[in-house]
Each structure stands twice: as structure tokens, then as C-alpha cells.
Design an enzyme around this catalytic site. Structure first.
Site, PDB file in Angstrom:
ATOM      1  CB  CYS A 109     -50.809  65.461  34.556  1.00  0.00           C
ATOM      2  SG  CYS A 109     -50.021  64.612  35.949  1.00  0.00           S
ATOM      3  CB  CYS A 167     -51.117  63.469  39.910  1.00  0.00           C
ATOM      4  SG  CYS A 167     -49.545  64.206  39.466  1.00  0.00           S
ATOM      5  CB  SER A 168     -54.706  66.367  37.853  1.00  0.00           C
ATOM      6  OG  SER A 168     -55.456  65.186  37.782  1.00  0.00           O
ATOM      7  CB  CYS A 169     -48.905  68.119  36.694  1.00  0.00           C
ATOM      8  SG  CYS A 169     -48.167  67.087  37.980  1.00  0.00           S
TER       9      CYS A 169
END
Lengths: 216, 203, 216, 203
Positions: free
Chosen positions: B108, B111-113
Site C-alpha cells: 500500500c 498508507c499501509s493498508c
């Protein structure tokens, strides 16, 4: 927002530190994680608004701080912006006003953890693009929240999957309104994104909302 | 939580940020915006109950059950729910299958999904700028760093999870495990193989 | 290189601090400026190599430090990379080896200041693009030095001026070779770059080398 | 150099970076890679001899001499050299003319290129991330911050100096200065008007 968070394709960050296998580095990060989730359950903001709050971190701070520092920054911003706490309360740590909201109890939390917050909405319009259709990502540089990574702006790809209609992130972050938009998974060939610098035989799939796309 | 991690400075004097977080926590508890029991429940859930063993069970079940594999690849959300895994950051799941011709990996960039119900919370490297920046532009170089050296013929597919769809990689079952039980198979499946940066091996 | 230096169109840096009217903030910056110029006159690297050295600053450091800190970082890197000083000498500050180079004296410096280092080269090929021709900037994401700003990748524009042939910056930074390439000034309409987020009635002119462009 | 600038911490204890620069300077002098006289000459040149007064003289000359103006706009490098200004970071000059219909402003988004022979060294704000990021995507907003509020009919042209061409803006001569001498006119022309973030006024 074309901010420091938009990292795809950027250079200069060096090799991946594979020794960093932990979920949390410090104990305070666990607290920030828990506070963010439980405060979020009070319904004063949505997921896209919390992402946008994190994106508004100063670029230098964003790149030099850890993931949960972004969360902490975002949480503080949202608590103050929604009036759940005042800036004075934030800096002093002392409660000086009451709130009508009441904390999510463990039962509610348990339910929300396992039910989640689906973003799919009933389809009210037909999809403008169909499977295998060639599309192009529109140009744009909104200062507000968006889920188009910079590296794919203006690039052509192919619709590879229709995900149905989902809450449109850009609008959701702005107004909180749950506007349905068709969501597509678009396949981009590596060389269409990175030109002759692309690795051979590689492609990137990106989930993009209908307003981001145009037919070609 | 684990106390033995060298990075966790529990016994050092509290840092500025530790104080800041403590102050915020007590403010929110005082204002009755946060129930401390809920806080504990959330941390305990994602530290001890939800993690990559869930995803490993899904993968092992797909390896041993052809019908399940089909259902998983066709519509992952209900298939994963069948196994008892669902909820936050896994509301809309897609499972992508590694084959001798196709290798999948997930990132991601914005962001850091990450698919929490099947993999738990993401490791620090997944959230770091180097992985987020490089996974899309030089996936083969990244894979090589993880020891995954793919044949040039193999198509590398990178999934940048920009919306609320979360991706689980179904790794290839290693040769020589045909007679393994589902449990034995699950024990081979690591988090990194389901992010798609490594392949399942018999090590 | 798609690094932190490539700032066009990025968000999050706030208003312009117009009170910052000085050329140098600290005295050491003057020294760094002078050292960089006089060392550069020894011919061990060229301007594009010095730009690339500055670009290789860690992104967080690049964004959090002042302009002349980038120069200092670049100078140290180049001095060591060209072997003019060793890393031991750099860290100790004590000269432990001799060099065959000799410092530029004030007379040489005076001459170079006022003659400069023109980059125009004799034209050996005809220009591929002509005035008013529509062109598009190619995709690409080289890790090496380039003078294509990210914000204009894939965007269409119009040739507005032919600057003749100049030293091709990308190659100059890599090998030091002075390869002639046609240089064009290309006009891009604001909305072709920024889409509906463009300000009305605005355009950007960018000087781009022929290899960056393709006809449309 | 000016000693009265509040930002210059000459009398504070030397910072880490000051020490680092001093050490490098003495190393380079010791190794005879740097001649201290050359260093002084370079700093003195760009602090005291080369600066925006040069550009202002060019602008004033162009305002009072129609032929010169034509030469300047057609081929700026020799025209500027006529006035005695040439050299580093001004080897290939282009002069762009403001008119009631067109306003020009200059930036270098990739580093901080700037026409040294006519403007001296760039001010700190010109090198800062905010100017470099915003000048190309929201020039009108930037201009407004500088007090330059343009009519929507005026086309804003931003020059991003990505190669070795350096740009000088020829501002509009303010009304009511028809009888000014060239010297008087030059005194009205500030650095910012030649970068193109402000317009020349009689203030």
C-alpha cells in the site's frame, strides 16, 4: 493530496530492513493504536478522514517518524478538530469540559472488530467502464484526500475487475458523505508507468474510483 | 505483548513521546471517551488473537480442498468468513493465486493498508518508506532482497491496495508436501509468503 | 532520480517565508559555497555530477536541512568519490596523503567566474522537433540524474523555443561525457499538468532535452 | 558580508556543522586543494560585487532604450554582456517580458537555479521547499502571498529552469516614470520584480 505519504516509485529510501518484523516497536505505539481505534468507534470521523489527518503531517516529520507517530498526530488533530477535546486539554492533559459522547464498551468494540465497516454500497448507476476496457488516469493535484497515487497519473491501463460501488474516498474525507462510486481494479503494465526504467514482465494493479478515470 | 524485543525500551526513562501518549490516554479516559477495558481488548486482540496463523489456515485449507480454493479465488470475503475470519480491514477481500507463471505481491504505497483479519497487523518493514516506494517500481529487486529470485518468464503482479479492497496472496504449495495434513501445511505458511515477498519452502 | 529534490506540485510545505531574504543564513554557508566553487574548478567533476551528489542526500535530511547543507553533503561526497580526499581524511580533518592537483589561484577563479561554463555545443544533428510542434514527455523513472521534473511526466505540451544543442545533463552526470542533445523550451498548459486542479490561465515552460520527448 | 543579520549566530558557540565545515576547509587548504585567497575572492564577489543591482541596470536600460530592449528580448546573453554582466550561471540567458496580458515568474523546482550574473545569489525563500513546490502548481496563490494580485485575464507564465538556460523577468515600467533617468528607474527595480513575484511600483 500530493504529500510525503505518496511514496510509490520514489527513490532514496535504501534497502528494506527485513529485521523489522515486529508490529509495534515501542509500547506507546500499542496505546496509540488502541486509542485511535476506540476513539474512531465514536463515529466522529471516518476512515478517510483519519487517513487525511495523517497525510497532513509535516512532510519532514512524516518521513522521519514511525508509522504510529503518524497515527498519534492524526488522532490528536481529529480529536481537536471534532471538538472532542480542546487544544488546551491536549496540551495540559487535564479535562476541563464535558462531552456527551460515551466511550465504546468492550462489547461494542468486540462487535465492531469482527463486523468491520464495509464500504460497498448498493449500485445506483451502471458502470461507465467495463471489463478489459482501456482507460487512462486523469491528471489532477487536489490538496484534499485522494486515493490516486501520483505515479499513475496520466497513465493508461486496462479494467481488470469491477468491485461494485463503494464509498467514494475523496468525498468521504471532505464531507463525510457516503457517495457511491464504481470502483475498478485497473491493470497497468510496468513500462506504461516507468517507461524504459520498468523491470521486465511486471505490472501493477490499482483500485481506482470511476471519477479518477477517463476512457481512451 | 512480547517483552523480549530489543527495540522496546520499557526500562529506559520515559521519552517525550511516551509522556505525550500517557497524557493523552489519561485525558481520554478522564473524559470518558475511552474505556480502558476496550483499549486492552483492542491491543490484546491484535497482539495475541488475530495474526498470520489465520491466513495460514486459509491457505492450507485452499491447498487441500479444491472446492474451497475455487470459492476463495472467486470471492474471498465469504470464503475467508467460512473459516471464521472477518472484520476490520478485511471487509472486502480478494485472494490472488501464485502459479509457475505468475507471482503476486502486495503493498500500500499511500498508507499501509493490510488485511488484518487474516494477517494481523503489518510488520514495520511493510510500513516503511523503502518498501512502499520500491515495491511498485522495482518489485523484482525487492523480491531478490527477500531471497525470492524469480525467473524472467514469471510475470510479477504488484497489488497496490489504494481503496478498501484487501489482498491475500495464495502461495504455491511446495513439492513434496502432497501427504501433509492441513495443519502441517499451515505451519509452513509464513506471513511473508502471504504478502508475496517470499515463497513457501520446506526449509 | 525521483528524489526528495523533485518538489514541483508537492503539497504540505506551507506558505513562503518572505522574511528569508538573505543569500546565506550562517557564515559557514558562505564557506561551503566558496569551497564548492573553488573545488569544482579543479575539473574533477562537472555541474551535473554535483547536482546528482546533492540529490543523493537522504530524503529526510534533504527536506529538513538548508540549501547549503545539501551543498556540503554533495561536496564531501564528491571529494571522497573522486579520491581528492579519503574518508579518513574527511572524518579526521588531517591530511594524510598528497594530491597532484593544485588549487585554483585567484586569477583563475576570477576568469572562471566571468567566463562561466557554457553548455552549448555545435549542432551535429538536425532537431527532431520544430517550433509549435506538439510533443509529450516520456515516462521514465531513472535512478540516475535527470532534469525531467516528475510533475510533467506523460504530459503533452508545445515546443515554444529551440535552444540549440547543449550538453545532455543525464549523460554528463553519469560518465562526464559531453554528449550534444537538442534542448527545447516546452510550453505546458496548467490544466494539462494539474487537470481540474490547475489555476485558470496559467502555463509552465520547461527546458527539456530531446531524449525526454516524443511526438504525438 | 553583513554582520547585522539576526540569523547569523557568529557569537554563539560553534555548532556541529560549523566545526565540520571548518575542519573540511582546513583539510582542503592543507592539501593545497583550496587557495584561501580564492575562497575569499569567491565569497566577496557574490556577497558584494554581483547582485540584483546588475539586473536592475539591465532592466532600466531596456526601459529607456527601445533598441536595447529588442536585443535583450531577442537574445539576452549578448545584450546582458553589453552591460558588462556575464559568467557563471548566466551563460545562456533568456529575458521574458511582462505585459498587461502576460506575467512571468521564475523557479527551479529541481534545485535552485538562478541567474547569478544579473541577480547574484538566490534568497533563502527561493531555495525553500514551499516556493519550489508551489510556484508551478499554484502560481497565482504564490503571487498573492507576495502581494501581486493579478487580474484573471492575465496569463501567468512560470519558467521552471531545469536546464542551463537562466531566466530574467523584464518587469513593466510603472506609469508616471516617463521622465525618470535610467539611474532613477534602476533604483525602483528590486530583485523580486526580476524573479517575477512582484511588480515594480513607485511605492
Amino acid at each position: 493530496m500530493n504529500g510525503a505519504h505518496d511514496l510509490g516509485g520514489k527513490h532514496g529510501f535504501g534497502p528494506i530492513d527485513q529485521s523489522q518484523t515486529e508490529n509495534f516497536i515501542h509500547q506507546w505505539e500499542e496505546t496509540v493504536f488502541g486509542l485511535t481505534l476506540t476513539c474512531g468507534m465514536l463515529g466522529q470521523w471516518n476512515l478517510d478522514q483519519s487517513r487525511f489527518a495523517r497525510e497532513r503531517t509535516d512532510p519532514v516529520h512524516y518521513l522521519s517518524s514511525t508509522y504510529y507517530e503518524h497515527w498519534l498526530h492524526g488522532l490528536e488533530l481529529l480529536l481537536v478538530e471534532t471538538g472532542m477535546i480542546s487544544s488546551d486539554e491536549l496540551s495540559s492533559g487535564i479535562a476541563s469540559s464535558k462531552t456527551k459522547l460515551s466511550a465504546a464498551n468492550p462489547e461494542i468494540v468486540q462487535t465492531i472488530i469482527y463486523s468491520g465497516a464495509p464500504t460497498q454500497l448498493p449500485e445506483r448507476t451502471t458502470n461507465r467502464f467495463s471489463l478489459n476496457q482501456a482507460v487512462k488516469v486523469k491528471s489532477g493535484n487536489p490538496k484534499t484526500h485522494t486515493r490516486v497515487p501520483s505515479y499513475v497519473k496520466g497513465v493508461a491501463g486496462t479494467i481488470s475487475k469491477l468491485h461494485g460501488t463503494h464509498i467514494y474516498a475523496d468525498e468521504h474525507a471532505m464531507s463525510g458523505n457516503k457517495v457511491p462510486e464504481h470502483l475498478y481494479c485497473v491493470r497497468f503494465e510496468g513500462e506504461d508507468i516507468w517507461g524504459r526504467d520498468a523491470e521486465p514482465n511486471s505490472c501493477v494493479f490499482i483500485d481506482l474510483f470511476e471519477p479518477y478515470l477517463t476512457s481512451i | 505483548m512480547t517483552e523480549d524485543n530489543g527495540h522496546k525500551h520499557h526500562h529506559a526513562p520515559p521519552s517525550e513521546i511516551e509522556e505525550r501518549v500517557k497524557k493523552l490516554e489519561s485525558l481520554l479516559v478522564d473524559k470518558k471517551l475511552v474505556d480502558p477495558l476496550s483499549l486492552d481488548l483492542l491491543i490484546d486482540t491484535y497482539q495475541n488473537r488475530v495474526g498470520p496463523r489465520n491466513g495460514a489456515a486459509v491457505v492450507a485449507h485452499a491447498w487441500t480442498n479444491v472446492d474451497y480454493r475455487k470459492r476463495l479465488l472467486q470471492d474471498a470475503t465469504p470464503a475467508i468468513m467460512e473459516m471464521g475470519y472477518a472484520g476490520r480491514q478485511g471487509e472486502h477481500m480478494v485472494c490472488v493465486e501464485n502459479t509457475p507463471e505468475i507471482h503476486n505481491m502486495v503493498v500500500c504505497t499511500l498508507c499501509s493498508c493490510y488485511p488484518w483479519p487474516v494477517l494481523g497487523l503489518p510488520p514495520t518493514w511493510y510500513k516503511a518508506s523503502s518498501y512502499r516506494s520500491r515495491a511498485v517500481s522495482e518489485p523484482r529487486a525487492v523480491l531478490k532482497e527477500f531471497g525470492t529470485d524469480l525467473n524472467p518468464d514469471v510475470e510479477v503482479r504488484v497489488w497496490d491496495s489504494t481503496a478498501e479492497i484487501r489482498y491475500l496472496v495464495l502461495p504455491m504449495q511446495p513439492a513434496g508436501t502432497e501427504n501433509y495434513t492441513e495443519e502441517q501445511l499451515a505451519s509452513l505458511v509464513t506471513r511473508d509468503t502471504m504478502i508475496g515477498v517470499t515463497q513457501v519452502t520446506l526449509n
